[in-house]
Design a protein around this motif. Structure first.
Motif, mmCIF file in Angstrom:
data_model
loop_
_atom_site.group_PDB
_atom_site.id
_atom_site.type_symbol
_atom_site.label_atom_id
_atom_site.label_comp_id
_atom_site.label_asym_id
_atom_site.label_seq_id
_atom_site.Cartn_x
_atom_site.Cartn_y
_atom_site.Cartn_z
ATOM 1 N N UNK A 86 7.192 15.102 6.935
ATOM 2 C CA UNK A 86 6.219 15.970 6.319
ATOM 3 C C UNK A 86 6.391 15.958 4.817
ATOM 4 N N UNK A 87 5.282 15.920 4.128
ATOM 5 C CA UNK A 87 5.340 15.920 2.675
ATOM 6 C C UNK A 87 5.678 14.580 2.058
ATOM 7 N N UNK A 88 5.727 13.542 2.878
ATOM 8 C CA UNK A 88 6.083 12.217 2.348
ATOM 9 C C UNK A 88 4.879 11.467 1.799
ATOM 10 N N UNK A 125 16.520 20.783 5.859
ATOM 11 C CA UNK A 125 17.261 19.677 5.240
ATOM 12 C C UNK A 125 18.144 18.988 6.274
ATOM 13 N N UNK A 126 18.786 19.744 7.153
ATOM 14 C CA UNK A 126 19.605 19.153 8.221
ATOM 15 C C UNK A 126 18.734 18.260 9.107
ATOM 16 N N UNK A 166 6.099 1.875 9.388
ATOM 17 C CA UNK A 166 6.436 1.964 7.976
ATOM 18 C C UNK A 166 7.018 3.348 7.708
ATOM 19 N N UNK A 167 8.193 3.382 7.123
ATOM 20 C CA UNK A 167 8.819 4.648 6.760
ATOM 21 C C UNK A 167 8.588 4.881 5.272
ATOM 22 N N UNK A 168 7.783 5.892 4.965
ATOM 23 C CA UNK A 168 7.571 6.296 3.577
ATOM 24 C C UNK A 168 8.680 7.274 3.217
ATOM 25 N N UNK A 169 9.668 6.769 2.521
ATOM 26 C CA UNK A 169 10.863 7.553 2.235
ATOM 27 C C UNK A 169 10.702 8.348 0.937
ATOM 28 N N UNK A 170 11.027 9.631 1.018
ATOM 29 C CA UNK A 170 10.968 10.535 -0.127
ATOM 30 C C UNK A 170 12.185 11.448 -0.032
ATOM 31 N N UNK A 171 12.849 11.715 -1.170
ATOM 32 C CA UNK A 171 13.991 12.622 -1.185
ATOM 33 C C UNK A 171 13.554 14.015 -0.746
ATOM 34 N N UNK A 172 14.446 14.724 -0.058
ATOM 35 C CA UNK A 172 14.140 16.061 0.448
ATOM 36 C C UNK A 172 13.674 16.997 -0.667
ATOM 37 N N UNK A 173 14.365 16.956 -1.794
ATOM 38 C CA UNK A 173 14.024 17.841 -2.910
ATOM 39 C C UNK A 173 12.601 17.568 -3.403
ATOM 40 N N UNK A 174 12.188 16.307 -3.407
ATOM 41 C CA UNK A 174 10.830 15.959 -3.821
ATOM 42 C C UNK A 174 9.799 16.453 -2.805
ATOM 43 N N UNK A 175 10.164 16.409 -1.536
ATOM 44 C CA UNK A 175 9.266 16.925 -0.497
ATOM 45 C C UNK A 175 9.026 18.419 -0.723
ATOM 46 N N UNK A 176 10.107 19.158 -0.977
ATOM 47 C CA UNK A 176 9.992 20.601 -1.202
ATOM 48 C C UNK A 176 9.061 20.874 -2.382
#
Length: 155
Positions: free
Chosen positions: A1-3, A118-119, A87-97
């Protein structure tokens, strides 16, 4: 979510002159109610069964289509690769938030508690990375679309 799955998916589908499907929207359509309502009234297990039914429908009735899946989909439907390229659209957790508004967080039942979210993110990151045919750091739309199209061109 949010990626950025939905945004990337819609743009990619348009550029490829094909269709875009979001599995959460498809499930809401099949069920005639929101994901939030499904979680509240029937629970997560029922929703995961709906995802499995959605996958079977996609696998049997959909081709040459860009599909965005919910965050738990690859976890609970590991045979996702049977439907096509993952396809995995990878985004750091902090950026998702940072990307999610309060309204978007409210629509996501598993994102209510940031520590637990986050877990969950860290667990899923490992699963997504193993399942993916390609991993793309989704920092900006134009570059992400370009990388996906380059990947397809190389196949």
């Amino acid at each position: 979510m949010g990626s950025g799955k939905s945004t990337v998916g819609r743009v990619l589908a348009k550029e490829l002159d094909t269709y875009f499907i979001d599995t959460d929207s498809l499930i809401e359509s099949f069920e005639n109610r929101s994901i939030k309502d499904i979680f509240e009234k029937d629970g997560e297990d029922a929703f995961r069964e709906m995802e499995k039914r959605c996958f079977r429908w996609i696998k049997n009735h959909v081709s040459f289509t860009v599909i965005s899946v919910g965050g738990g989909f690859p976890v609970f439907v590991p045979e996702i690769k049977e439907a096509g390229v993952v396809i995995y659209l990878k985004v750091d957790f902090e950026d998702i938030v940072k990307r999610l508004s309060k309204e978007e967080i409210d629509k996501r039942p598993l994102f209510k508690d940031l520590k637990k979210a986050k877990e969950l993110f860290l667990k899923r990151d490992e699963i997504y990375s193993k399942l993916a045919d390609i991993i793309i750091e989704n920092r900006d739309l134009k570059t992400t679309i370009k990388k996906i199209k380059e990947y397809y061109a190389s196949k």
